[in-house]
Each structure stands twice: as structure tokens, then as C-alpha cells.
Motif scaffolding. Sequence first.
Motif, PDB file in Angstrom:
ATOM      1  N   THR A 165       0.823  -1.203   0.000  1.00  0.00           N
ATOM      2  CA  THR A 165       0.000   0.000   0.000  1.00  0.00           C
ATOM      3  C   THR A 165       0.860   1.257   0.000  1.00  0.00           C
ATOM      4  N   LEU A 166       1.861   1.282   0.892  1.00  0.00           N
ATOM      5  CA  LEU A 166       2.681   2.490   1.014  1.00  0.00           C
ATOM      6  C   LEU A 166       3.453   2.782  -0.264  1.00  0.00           C
ATOM      7  N   ILE A 167       4.005   1.746  -0.873  1.00  0.00           N
ATOM      8  CA  ILE A 167       4.758   1.979  -2.103  1.00  0.00           C
ATOM      9  C   ILE A 167       3.850   2.578  -3.169  1.00  0.00           C
ATOM     10  N   LEU A 168       2.664   2.014  -3.296  1.00  0.00           N
ATOM     11  CA  LEU A 168       1.730   2.540  -4.300  1.00  0.00           C
ATOM     12  C   LEU A 168       1.348   3.985  -3.974  1.00  0.00           C
ATOM     13  N   MET A 169       1.002   4.236  -2.722  1.00  0.00           N
ATOM     14  CA  MET A 169       0.517   5.559  -2.353  1.00  0.00           C
ATOM     15  C   MET A 169       1.633   6.599  -2.434  1.00  0.00           C
ATOM     16  N   LEU A 170       2.838   6.234  -1.994  1.00  0.00           N
ATOM     17  CA  LEU A 170       3.918   7.210  -2.008  1.00  0.00           C
ATOM     18  C   LEU A 170       4.369   7.511  -3.429  1.00  0.00           C
ATOM     19  N   THR A 171       4.396   6.502  -4.274  1.00  0.00           N
ATOM     20  CA  THR A 171       4.731   6.762  -5.682  1.00  0.00           C
ATOM     21  C   THR A 171       3.726   7.740  -6.272  1.00  0.00           C
TER      22      THR A 171
END
Lengths: 323, 552
Positions: free
Chosen positions: A98-104
Motif C-alpha cells: 500500500t505504502l509503495i503505491l501511495m507514495l509513488t
Amino acid sequence: MLKYIARRVGIMTVMILLIATMIFFLFRAMPGDATAYIVDPSMPPEAREIARERYGFNDSKWVQYTIFMKDLVRLDFGNSYFYGRPVMSLIGERLPATLILMLTAMIFSYIIGIFGGAWMAWKRGSKLESAGITFSLIFRSAPTFWVGLMMILLFAAKLRWVPAQGMRTSGYTGDTFAEIFLNLDFLRHLILPSLVAGLYFIATPLLIMRNSMLEVLSEDYIEMAKAKGLKERTILYKHAARNALLPVVTAGALFIGSAIGGQVLIEYVFSWPGLGREIVQAVTRRDYPLAQGAFIIISAMLMMMNLVADILYAVLDPRISYK
Amino acid sequence: MKKKLVLSLMMAVLLLLTACGGGGGETVAEGDDEHGELVPSITILSSLPEANMVNYEMANEVVEELRALGVEIQAEPTDFAVLIDTIYGDESDYDAYTIGWSGRVERLDPDMFIHSINHSNNADAGGNNTEKYRNPAFDVLADAQRQEMDITKRRELVFQAQEILAQDVPRITLYSRANVQVYNTEKFQTVENIPGEGLFNEWTPMIIEPLTNETILKVASNINLDTLNPMGARSVYEWRNLRLIYDKLVRLSPEIEPVPAAASGWDIVDDNTIDVHLREGMAFHDGEPVKVEDVKFSYEAFINNNVEYFMSFLEPIESIEIIDETTVRFNLVTPYAPFITTTLTQIPILPQHIWEQMDDQRNDPNSHPIGSGPFIFENFRPGEELVATTNKDFYEPAKIDGYIFNIFASPEGVLTALELGDIDMVSYDLVPAHIEQVANNEGGKYDHLELTEVKDIGFFYLGMNADRAPFGNKDFRIATAHLVDYDLAVDVHLNGYGGRGGGGLVINDANDFWHNPAVPIYDEYNPERAREILAEAGFTWDSNGRLRMPKQ
């Protein structure tokens, strides 16, 4: 400053305990039997009774609440009813995706938003400005699942540039973080969902930046800089944009706080194995421990990032100080 | 001026209407005391439209029909968890509801649909007989079929039981869905689509043949798996994988007959004693041999851990003995006919040397399951995929080199992946819209796919609480069975992909062996006939047109 932070952290702890209490009783007030999804309806009544006993549903609400709060203080959210495993490890497993997707998506939208917003304020009244606003608002108001489906149709099904869904090509092996996330296959899968999420987020930094810029641009020192004959770009990015950044920083910090919750619709459309989908399912399955844990972590993150935003304010603007 | 006129006219009409309504509804006209009690107001707890559109629609149809007969009735769409809470709750506070029984493979044995959901012993709060159906004559048959070890005689008893159900109509089956699934015929051939199981059953992975050099079968699911511990597994989706990793003593053939698996055969010594012979030369995936001790250990582990799902199948076991190196004896408390078809086909053989070391067998994550089944577990990523390779040392090794169970978030995602050739098979029933899309095959997009259809043994129904009026009255239930448009359910709501229901129908024709085709069931939509049945049974209509119970 340190004193201020300590006080805020103290208040936050009390707030989290209050929120936890609220969440606990809210879930218990929800109609429906939590065993409905754990125990198959065809099982004998004794089986249902065993399950109720096992998960402590037969204890009074007060006893359940005390156990819950005691565990919470030790940062233990208990075991998920559905997965039968500790909530912490479940959240930990889903969080990176989730974090990787959201931060990207965030990096994408904030870079474009900040520069675009500053530039739009400079070009106020031009056709390009209104085009920019319209563009960002279209993606803000279009349902993300629809945009996602259209993108899949175009880039995955028709053009076959990127994969349609998932986080990796199936059958992929890899155990360490680097093996799983730092490779071309993963990046190819990341492009489409983060683009859709980024386009959805872009309106926030873009419009905040533009409005804040407009305010700054009317200040005397900008007139002064113009009068000095400085180059347009220097005035725009060096003198004006830096001062206009403050509200964007707040928005950004709060965004990170809420990023844990993910974007359920995007995770759904792209079969992205993130936390957002998991939380929604936890609520429908009446998997209280998992849902409680997720909501408490989300609210804690939001409060923390709020504090970070406040501190950043002081760093970015020397006029602001906390006592 | 004109507006005012219209307004006052409307007011007048409204007043007139309320006056009539009030006068008509509340007061009892003269002569009505000759009638029985008013039929009490009924609430049908229906499914939420987003959860089950067909149930929701059908509940509303029944409401309209009964309302036309002068019954005060409404449908109340209810969340699944709330519904389960209500119908299994202690208060039993409900009139009627719509729900369904899914067609799992163990339900091919008639015990579930005959005994468990109809026997009066299960009619108390929390039991599976949520219709509160009580008929001593039926109970005798339900008990007898359970203890009859001779399959022909048992079938006769099950047939008789179905006759009684068709006469008494404890519940009204509205429809059953067809299991329509799809696979890629350019890459694979030879599949089985089993009622209640679909394509990804116990047999397809064993018999399917690859046609290209892609020898790994990619199966799509739209449901996540929760645990890999067979004792903790709660949904059928874990089982569909675990039963390929763990072997079982007996498997049900595609024709639903018990065939030897890890057992080479069994002897029924007497009605209470069954000897099972273990196949020789089998090994677990870690190389340890499969011994009779493992079999005894596995069954006892499931019994001792009170695994809810298997409780009713394991209850009849009194003790398990090891007779010799290849024979295990099961001693039963009472004769239990489903023992071979259900109990022996359900319990996986666990390696004792691994499981005896677990502190808490029931809650162990068992993150790397080791069994002796046809497929070897490789890895599992929650929310993404489960990977298994073929066990080449299995006694009947599969023809593929392994399979990947891909987990998708939505059926739309699965359809795209099918289209792109990213997956080869689905493991769930396609939604009607997708069936249409694949069947129409616009532009030849789905040339590589083949739809397979099989009838489901599961069914969706209207449950009626017989402890309450008016559903306690058998004739009222029979009349209601005439108010359901069974063809509408299948032809319109299911696009033709389903089976017709009927009053009291529980074992449908998808279950070839146990279904009694000779029973006349009330499966005709005929509101006029319903009115006649009510009249013949002594129901009357008062001067307000409201239906009244027969006079005591």
C-alpha cells in the motif's frame, strides 16, 4: 520546542486511547453476529458455541473491553478472527504494498502539483491555466475505478505495454524486500495503478499551490523583485514558490498520514494486494480485531503527521515558533 | 390562482382517501366476527440487493403476491451477518427469510439436506432447522437413512423422506444456480466440472493435460485464502488447495462414488466397525513414509481440537485402533451411513512427526504445509497467489507440472486476465454478465475459451418459521409455494443458467443418485390455485379483503 512536542505526544496518547474506546464500542454496536463469517452456518450449534467461547464473545462487553485495552497498551491488537493470526503481522505484511503505491502516486502528484500550481498562478487568467484546472478537476471527480478500467483497457489490453493487474507476474519468487520490490517486473506493475492514483490526487497540491501562490504574488516583495528586474523564473520559484509552499506541506503531511488506508477502489480494480481492501473486508466480515487495529494505526498516523506538519511549519517559516 | 385551485383539489382528494383508508383499515365491519383471526403481519428478511439480487427480487415478488391475497407483508433487505444472527439467534424472532445452501461436495451425501436441516432435534434455537419444521414421521426416516449402511435401502429411505418434505413444504426452494465456469482450450484439455465443485475440483488438476509447453496451470480466484492450517480453514477456497496438498483416505469420483485414495480399500466388518487398508509405499513431501499411525493421529487430532466444521462428521467415531501395519479400524458409536462418503473423504492425513510438535495445533499458522497429496506446496503470498508443484512420486501423478492459484480482487480483473491469456481457468462461478460476454464472443475475443456448465446441488430458498402463524399452517405454506414464479427466477433473473425450485425441494436433479424424480412437488406458479387452496383450508377474506386464519 521539545517541551511542545512532548506535550503534543502526551495529548496524542490520550486521544488514541479515546479513539480506541470509541472504535471498540462502535464495532460492538454494529448489528450482526461476528461468528457468521467464522462458523459455517451448516455447523452444529455446539460448534457455534465453541467458536463464541474461543473468541470471547460470551464475556461481557466490559471484560472484552478491558482485555482489548490492556493488549493495546502493549501494542498488541490481538488475533484476527478470520486469519487466526496476529493483527500486527497481517498489517505489516500488507503495508509495504500500500505504502509503495501511495507514495509513488504522491511523489508524482506533488511534484507536478507544486510546479504546475506555481506556474498556473503566474499565468493567471490564461487559457493554459483554466485548462490545467479543468484537467485536474476531471481526474478528481471521475470515479477512480472507471479511470482505472479505461487505463487497463487502453494500456494493458489494447497496447499491451504494461500488465493489467497484480503486483508481480504470477509464479514470481523472491523473499527479501529487495527481491520483491526492487525489480523491473514490480515497476511495470506499479506504473498503471500509481498513475491512476496520482492523477486523482493531483488536484489537491495543484490547487492549493495555485491559491497560495496568488496570495504571495500580491505581496510587496514580489513587486519589489519585479522592479529589481529579476528574471521571471527566479521570482517565481525562488521568491514566491518557497513561501507559498506552507499549506502544501500540511496537505502533504496529512496525506502521508492517511496513505496507510490506501485507495480501496484502485486496489480493487488492479487486484493490488494492499491494506485498503483488507480493511473493507475486515469490516464486512466483522473481523473486529483487524479492523480495530487498522483504524487505530490510521488515526495514530494522522495525528503524528499532523504534528510533523506543525513542526515543518516552524522550520520552513522562521516567523512561526511554538512554546 | 390556478395553482391554488389545483392545490385545494389535491387536498380534498387526499382527505377523501385518508378518510376511506382510515375507515376501511381499522374498524371491523359487521359480520367479520364470524371469521378467524387476522393473518398476522409478515416480514420477509431478504438478501441485500448487492449481496444477492435474485433473492432480493424473488422476495419482493412473493410480497406482492401475498399482498394481493390480502396479507399484510413487507420485505426487509438484511445484511448477511445480521440475518445469520437473527435466524440462529436465541430469540428465533423472524417470520420468513431468503438465504441459500451452497452446494459443497460433502452435501452430495443426502444427510445434510435431509437430516440436518429438517430433523426436529435441530429445530431449537441455533440449530440448522431454522424453519422449525417438526414431523415425527419424517424424523423416523431421517434417522433411519443415517444408520442404514446398505446404500440401496438407504436410497429408498431418502426417497420417502423427500416425499414427506414435498407434501409438508417446510421451505420453498426458489431456484438453484448453474456452475458456469471457463477454461483455456488452447493451452489445456480434459477437465471435469463437478456439481457443487466447479472446474477446480479434486480431479481436474489430476487429469488436465497441457497442450503447449506451458505446463503450469494458472487458476483464478476472486476470494482470498485465510490460513493454510486445515484445522483453521473456514472457507471452501482453502480446502480446494489443501486437499491437493494433503491426501485423504477416500476421494469422491466425478460420478460422486467413493474411490480409494490413500486407502487401498475398506471392509465394513459390521455396521459399527470399518477397517481401512492403507496404500503401501506412500511418502510425505519431506520424504517421511505415510504410516497407519499418521492416519490415527490425524483423525484424533481433528476430534481433540473440536474443529467445528468437521464435528458432525466425526461425532459418530468412538475410537480408532491400529490393527496392523496397513490397517486402521474405526469403531462407531452408532451406524453412520455417510461415514465413507463424507467422513473418510474429508479428513486430510497429517504427518504426525510435524504436528505432534506444535504447541497449538488449532491455531498454528502452518505456513509451509507438508502433506502426501498430489501437489507439493511451494509458497503462498496472501492476497496474491499460492504456488504448488506436482508430486511426481504420487501414486497417480498429475500431467501438469504444477499450478498457481491466482487471487484477484474482482471478477472484472479475472475476465481481463482470461482475455489476455494470463490465466487458464476460473475456480468460481462466473457472474451472469460475464457468462453472456464470453458466450457472445464478440470479435472472436474469447475463441480460446470454453464455457462449461453443470447444475448446482446447492439451492436458494424462502425459509418460513413454522413456530409462528401463518407459516405454522401447512396449507398456507403450500399456497405460498404457488405464488413463486419459478420460471421467472431462472429465465429472467439467471439468464437461463440455473435450475427450477419448488416447495419442499431440497435434493435437486443435479444430485442424480439421491434425487427422487417421482415426487410431485408444488412447483407451479398459479396464484388462482393458491387462493383455492387457502379457501379449501378454511381461510376466509373479511369485508376489507384481508385474509383471515381458519376459525378455530
